[in-house]
Design an enzyme around this catalytic site. Structure first.
Site, PDB file in Angstrom:
ATOM      1  N   GLY A  14       0.674  -1.321   0.112  1.00 38.54           N
ATOM      2  CA  GLY A  14       0.171   0.168   0.150  1.00 38.54           C
ATOM      3  C   GLY A  14       0.724   1.462   0.078  1.00 38.54           C
ATOM      4  O   GLY A  14       0.267   2.420   0.490  1.00 38.54           O
ATOM      5  N   ASP A  81       7.815   8.463  -5.206  1.00 34.86           N
ATOM      6  CA  ASP A  81       7.391   6.882  -5.287  1.00 34.86           C
ATOM      7  C   ASP A  81       8.594   6.121  -5.929  1.00 34.86           C
ATOM      8  O   ASP A  81       9.122   6.824  -7.007  1.00 34.86           O
ATOM      9  CB  ASP A  81       6.126   7.058  -6.257  1.00 34.86           C
ATOM     10  N   GLU A  82       8.591   5.069  -5.830  1.00 34.50           N
ATOM     11  CA  GLU A  82       9.869   4.188  -6.256  1.00 34.50           C
ATOM     12  C   GLU A  82      10.952   4.624  -5.782  1.00 34.50           C
ATOM     13  O   GLU A  82      12.001   4.721  -6.481  1.00 34.50           O
ATOM     14  CB  GLU A  82       9.559   4.032  -7.707  1.00 34.50           C
ATOM     15  N   GLN A  84      13.428   3.522  -4.177  1.00 33.96           N
ATOM     16  CA  GLN A  84      14.482   2.573  -4.114  1.00 33.96           C
ATOM     17  C   GLN A  84      15.428   2.857  -5.308  1.00 33.96           C
ATOM     18  O   GLN A  84      16.567   2.543  -5.217  1.00 33.96           O
ATOM     19  CB  GLN A  84      13.765   1.091  -3.970  1.00 33.96           C
ATOM     20  N   CYS A 142       0.725 -17.114   3.523  1.00 35.13           N
ATOM     21  CA  CYS A 142       0.093 -17.434   4.947  1.00 35.13           C
ATOM     22  C   CYS A 142      -0.555 -16.186   5.549  1.00 35.13           C
ATOM     23  O   CYS A 142      -0.398 -15.333   4.947  1.00 35.13           O
ATOM     24  CB  CYS A 142       1.172 -18.364   5.754  1.00 35.13           C
ATOM     25  N   CYS A 175       6.586 -13.923   3.644  1.00 36.38           N
ATOM     26  CA  CYS A 175       7.261 -14.239   4.852  1.00 36.38           C
ATOM     27  C   CYS A 175       8.618 -14.800   4.429  1.00 36.38           C
ATOM     28  O   CYS A 175       8.674 -15.333   3.327  1.00 36.38           O
ATOM     29  CB  CYS A 175       6.580 -14.966   5.836  1.00 36.38           C
TER      30      CYS A 175
END
Length: 185
Positions: A14, A81-82, A84, A142, A175
């Site tokens: 999000g 935004d983005e 990275q 999960c 995970c």
């Protein structure tokens, strides 16, 4: 006092929706954020900007490794935004805008790539941001917290390849257990 804030999370956490929510809050109080997004992200054709999975959209200025972030008149906040994909020097320049020009800088992006390596921009943001905000979501397999991005090709998770691959159709937030499940040592 202005801050350099890094909102990070896996794919699907999000981040773009959070950017849009904060953007609307600023505009509601008559402050107009300057929004940037990574120039190579052309998934949405002519509607360049920040897009969320729920269909929201905000126009943005494209940035790349050569973009020079500068102070300007009447800039209250810069949103990226983005993030990275920022370079270390760009992050230092943004920190300078915070420290010396009192401009809030909010960056949204991934912490690591699909192979558990920091992106240059994310690493530097972790090192020098005033505020780190983790946006959380659940593992695709999960109910544990997703902490890494798995890249999938033809339904199978891959553990090598190019660091930058634009698009999210091949990615799932996972995970650690499900990330490592099929990895050969």
């Amino acid at each position: 006092m202005a801050k350099l804030s890094f909102y990070h999370g896996v794919m699907g956490a999000g981040k773009s929706e959070e950017l849009m929510k904060i953007y609307r809050n600023y505009t509601r109080i008559n402050k107009e954020p300057v929004v940037f997004s990574y120039s190579a992200d052309n998934r949405f054709g002519d509607d360049f900007g920040v897009h969320s999975r729920n269909g929201d959209y905000i126009s943005a200025i494209p940035f790349n490794k050569e973009t020079q972030f500068k102070s300007g008149l009447n800039i209250d906040v810069i949103m990226i935004d983005e993030g990275q994909f920022l370079t270390q020097d760009q992050v230092y320049t943004l920190a300078n805008l915070v420290d010396n020009y009192n401009i809030d800088v909010l960056v949204f992006g991934l912490r690591t790539d699909a192979f558990l390596n920091f992106f240059e921009g994310s690493k530097t943001l972790f090192e020098i941001s005033d505020k780190l905000i983790e946006l959380k979501t659940l593992c695709a397999f999960c109910s544990n917290k997703a902490i890494v991005n798995g890249r999938f090709v033809n339904g199978k998770q891959v553990y090598s390849g190019s660091q930058i691959q634009i698009g999210d159709e091949e990615y799932k937030g996972l995970c650690r257990k499900h990330y490592m499940e099929n990895k050969e040592n």
